[in-house]
Write a protein that holds these residues in place. Sequence first.
Motif, PDB file in Angstrom:
ATOM      1  N   ASP A 111      -4.394   3.774  -5.649  1.00 13.60           N
ATOM      2  CA  ASP A 111      -5.095   2.504  -5.453  1.00 13.60           C
ATOM      3  C   ASP A 111      -5.043   2.071  -3.998  1.00 13.60           C
ATOM      4  N   LEU A 112      -3.888   2.303  -3.366  1.00 13.08           N
ATOM      5  CA  LEU A 112      -3.771   1.958  -1.954  1.00 13.08           C
ATOM      6  C   LEU A 112      -4.608   2.904  -1.092  1.00 13.08           C
ATOM      7  N   THR A 155      -4.874  -7.037  -3.320  1.00 15.04           N
ATOM      8  CA  THR A 155      -5.613  -7.683  -4.409  1.00 15.04           C
ATOM      9  C   THR A 155      -6.983  -7.047  -4.524  1.00 15.04           C
ATOM     10  N   ASP A 156      -7.297  -6.584  -5.723  1.00  7.72           N
ATOM     11  CA  ASP A 156      -8.647  -6.097  -6.036  1.00  7.72           C
ATOM     12  C   ASP A 156      -9.159  -5.094  -4.995  1.00  7.72           C
ATOM     13  N   GLY A 157      -8.328  -4.112  -4.690  1.00  4.27           N
ATOM     14  CA  GLY A 157      -8.765  -3.053  -3.788  1.00  4.27           C
ATOM     15  C   GLY A 157      -8.758  -3.428  -2.324  1.00  4.27           C
ATOM     16  N   PHE A 205       4.604  -3.802  -4.459  1.00  2.00           N
ATOM     17  CA  PHE A 205       3.421  -3.154  -5.012  1.00  2.00           C
ATOM     18  C   PHE A 205       3.775  -2.504  -6.340  1.00  2.00           C
ATOM     19  N   GLN A 206       3.097  -2.929  -7.382  1.00  2.00           N
ATOM     20  CA  GLN A 206       3.264  -2.342  -8.705  1.00  2.00           C
ATOM     21  C   GLN A 206       1.954  -1.674  -9.080  1.00  2.00           C
ATOM     22  N   VAL A 208      -8.363   2.812   4.173  1.00  2.00           N
ATOM     23  CA  VAL A 208      -7.043   3.424   4.283  1.00  2.00           C
ATOM     24  C   VAL A 208      -7.199   4.932   4.389  1.00  2.00           C
ATOM     25  N   GLY A 209      -6.479   5.523   5.364  1.00  2.00           N
ATOM     26  CA  GLY A 209      -6.486   6.966   5.490  1.00  2.00           C
ATOM     27  C   GLY A 209      -5.290   7.598   4.801  1.00  2.00           C
ATOM     28  N   GLN A 210      -4.065   7.163   5.159  1.00  2.31           N
ATOM     29  CA  GLN A 210      -2.844   7.670   4.571  1.00  2.31           C
ATOM     30  C   GLN A 210      -1.943   6.501   4.210  1.00  2.31           C
TER      31      GLN A 210
END
Length: 272
Positions: free
Chosen positions: A9-10, A63-65, A3-4, A26-28
Amino acid sequence: MTFQGNIRDLQRAIVVDSTGDKVGSVGQVYVTNEGQDPSWVTVNTGLFGTNETFIPLADAQFTDGEIRVPYEKKFIKDAPNIAEDGEISQEQEAELYRYYGVQDPSRDGYLDAGDRTGGTVDDSTGTGVGAAGAGVGAAGAGVDRDRDLDRRDDDGVTLHEEKLNVGTERREAGKARLRKYVVTDTEQVEVPVQREELVVERTPATGEDRGGRLGEDETEVTLHEERPVVSKETVATENVNLGKRTVTDTETVTEQVGHEEVDVQSGRDDRV
């Protein structure tokens, strides 16, 4: 997962399963303190409860969120339920590794108990900064999760209800046939009849008829009588036809319809 990018974003990403179905938001994000690489994410797979489901990122793609993981949604939901509290114990992580069939990418086995510590996020870069060791820390623990959740437009649910549509359909209810048949009755009719009977009438002779002679003589009289004579003829008595008429009745239809309601239970995380 290589992951760059920014950890935020994650944190704002959506997790989808191997079939493309949405698992949840995603929570954490958990990162290894040694390399600061994202290793786990948590996803709330239901509306209720404060526990979140852990998903490994070892074979995930971003990819893309969207974070696509190589597991089906049902498999993820059945994962061990571990409370998200900033760190996970050795036993808990080992249980998760065994369930998903994934090993710790930093070594050939599971992490030691002393290798864990909580991590924080440098808001300027979004990169997890962990304490000494190769522990696993929760990235983004210092982020106001309530404000972050407010920015997620896809965390809502759509409520539905069933509406009862009642109509009518025309169907055959039966058939009627009109037929005629012969019924034989016995009638007795008194018929007057006449007949002729022989009557012998005698009158004295006047003596004026002279010159007669003796001898045999005879005369013949034909007698008649009446006998009943029966004949039949067919005459029309009435015309019978079949017709149809429409009768309107009211019937009560009872059916159950369902609707969805929402019940929100919030487990607020006030940790900094």
